[in-house]
Write an enzyme that holds these catalytic residues in place. Structure first.
Site, PDB file in Angstrom:
ATOM      1  N   HIS A 113       0.804  -1.228   0.000  1.00  8.92           N
ATOM      2  CA  HIS A 113       0.000   0.000   0.000  1.00  8.92           C
ATOM      3  C   HIS A 113       0.836   1.278   0.000  1.00  8.92           C
ATOM      4  CE1 HIS A 113      -4.490   0.979   0.988  1.00  8.92           C
ATOM      5  NE2 HIS A 113      -4.051   1.626  -0.078  1.00  8.92           N
ATOM      6  N   ASP A 141      -9.888  -0.521   3.946  1.00  3.93           N
ATOM      7  CA  ASP A 141      -8.718  -1.148   4.552  1.00  3.93           C
ATOM      8  C   ASP A 141      -9.047  -1.601   5.969  1.00  3.93           C
ATOM      9  OD1 ASP A 141      -5.995  -1.681   5.325  1.00  3.93           O
ATOM     10  OD2 ASP A 141      -5.301  -0.040   4.046  1.00  3.93           O
ATOM     11  N   HIS A 143      -6.694  -1.338   8.000  1.00  4.28           N
ATOM     12  CA  HIS A 143      -5.738  -0.450   8.666  1.00  4.28           C
ATOM     13  C   HIS A 143      -5.920   0.996   8.204  1.00  4.28           C
ATOM     14  CE1 HIS A 143      -3.933  -4.479   7.993  1.00  4.28           C
ATOM     15  NE2 HIS A 143      -3.627  -4.380   9.283  1.00  4.28           N
ATOM     16  N   ASP A 145      -3.265   3.156   7.924  1.00  2.00           N
ATOM     17  CA  ASP A 145      -2.064   3.522   7.159  1.00  2.00           C
ATOM     18  C   ASP A 145      -1.741   5.006   7.272  1.00  2.00           C
ATOM     19  OD1 ASP A 145      -1.978   0.870   6.445  1.00  2.00           O
ATOM     20  OD2 ASP A 145      -2.750   1.155   4.419  1.00  2.00           O
ATOM     21  N   HIS A 158       4.353   0.961   4.271  1.00  5.36           N
ATOM     22  CA  HIS A 158       2.960   0.726   3.839  1.00  5.36           C
ATOM     23  C   HIS A 158       1.953   1.089   4.941  1.00  5.36           C
ATOM     24  CE1 HIS A 158       1.970  -3.687   5.284  1.00  5.36           C
ATOM     25  NE2 HIS A 158       2.674  -3.034   6.169  1.00  5.36           N
ATOM     26  N   ASP A 247      -7.411  -1.788  -0.261  1.00  7.25           N
ATOM     27  CA  ASP A 247      -6.477  -2.776   0.289  1.00  7.25           C
ATOM     28  C   ASP A 247      -7.258  -4.067   0.464  1.00  7.25           C
ATOM     29  OD1 ASP A 247      -4.958  -4.377   2.085  1.00  7.25           O
ATOM     30  OD2 ASP A 247      -4.056  -2.603   3.020  1.00  7.25           O
ATOM     31  N   GLU A 292      -1.919  -5.041  -1.948  1.00 12.87           N
ATOM     32  CA  GLU A 292      -1.675  -5.997  -0.855  1.00 12.87           C
ATOM     33  C   GLU A 292      -2.136  -7.431  -1.131  1.00 12.87           C
ATOM     34  OE1 GLU A 292       0.216  -5.429   1.817  1.00 12.87           O
ATOM     35  OE2 GLU A 292       0.356  -3.222   1.857  1.00 12.87           O
TER      36      GLU A 292
END
Ligand SMILES: NC(=[NH2+])NCCC[C@H](N)C(=O)O
Ligand SMILES: [Mn+2]
Ligand SMILES: [Mn+2]
Length: 322
Positions: A113, A141, A143, A145, A158, A247, A292
């Site tokens: 990512h 996602d 996450h 990030d 990432h 992602d 990803e």
């Protein structure tokens, strides 16, 4: 509005710019660089051309950026391989920019990512120049990030792209993302997350402090994905150019196990597709990232994850809408 008149910022929806980024240096696990080839071999480009009747501009190469590997790339502010990631994302930014500037809808396959530092900065700059407007980003996602080099517990880049893209992480050094200028940036007010369920402490603080719009899995469970998408697009405004950064680890590992940082309790395949369909429906999609997918993280050949990825791309491009 007459059906022929699409808002002037929209790319020609049949003209795709296609970028394949075989980069894995934003995280430690090898294999994520093989995703573009796996997706292409599974028929992605052919499907876009034949089933969806797109015109695909693709240079025919999955770039591995071997020529950009620095001779020396020590950790810097805790970031791992910072010069390589910076050099690659700069090249990606220019590639995405030239497609977007030419009025194409840009599809980028990662890669991890961190490559979104390139893709989002490229579309942000192109849209500013073409229309004097800001883009919005929907970041799907597990996450956020949005770690800065200082809040990151892993040092993996990432986990940091959104911090660099919003200017929350700043760096003067040209060879460590200092090439990111105002024109490449994204406003924290034009960012919406969907699917979050694994957020670091420092990230939570940032999300709160800047009032960033985020729909976690808790919110998805509470409201249902339909309502979430109404709220997400309502926040952005339906006539704003949208960059969708997807992602694959947003999906539950049941559906997409072949990814480097899998987290249980994610979106179903259908919810993932639905998000993409809703974005397609706005008619405002200007760029899509799919990142990803790591085909080497499954002894069964990662076919489920690759197929999920294919479906995400097709849905974002309107395949499943009537
Ligand atoms: N793109 C991703 N899968 N990012 C995972 C990031 C995980 C963790 N928050 C980190 O910063 O290291
Ligand atoms: Mn991510
Ligand atoms: Mn993730």
């Amino acid at each position: 509005m007459a059906s022929s008149a699409q808002p002037k910022f929209l790319p020609n929806r049949h003209d795709l710019g296609f970028v394949a980024v075989g980069f894995s240096g934003g995280q430690p696990k090898p294999g994520v660089d093989a995703a573009p080839m796996a997706l292409i071999e599974a028929g992605l480009i052919q499907q876009l051309e034949e089933d969806l009747e797109k015109k695909v501009s693709y240079d025919g190469t999955v770039h591995n950026y071997a020529e950009l590997v620095p001779s020396d790339d020590p950790d810097y502010r805790g970031m791992k391989r910072p010069k390589f990631a910076s050099a690659v994302t700069k090249v990606v930014s220019d590639q995405v920019y030239s497609h977007a500037k030419a009025g194409k809808l840009v599809v980028t396959l990662g890669g991890d990512h961190s490559i979104a530092i390139g893709t989002v900065s490229g579309t942000a700059k192109a849209v500013r120049e073409r229309l004097g407007r800001e883009i919005a980003v929907i970041w799907v996602d597990a996450h956020a990030d949005i770690n800065t080099p200082e809040t990151s517990e892993s040092g993996n880049i990432h986990g940091m792209p959104v911090a660099f893209l919003t200017g929350l992480a700043k760096e003067e050094r040209e060879d460590v993302f200092g090439w990111l200028k105002e024109e490449h940036m994204l406003s924290t007010k034009k960012l919406v997350y969907i699917g979050l369920r694994d957020i670091d402490k420092g990230e939570k603080k940032i999300l709160r402090e800047y009032g960033i719009k985020a729909f976690s899995m808790h919110d998805v469970d509470r409201h249902g994905i339909g309502k979430i998408m109404d709220m997400a697009i309502g926040w952005i405004g339906s006539d704003t150019p949208i960059h969708l950064s997807f992602d694959i680890d947003a999906l539950d590992p049941i559906y997409a196990p072949s990814t480097g940082t899998a987290v249980r309790g994610g979106l179903t395949l259908r919810e993932g597709d639905f998000i993409c369909e809703c974005v397609a429906e706005t008619g405002s999609l200007i760029a899509l990232d799919l990142v990803e997918v790591n085909p080497s993280l499954d002894e069964h050949g990662a076919s489920d994850t690759v197929r999920a990825g294919l479906s995400i791309v097709r849905c974002a491009l309107g395949d499943t809408l009537l």
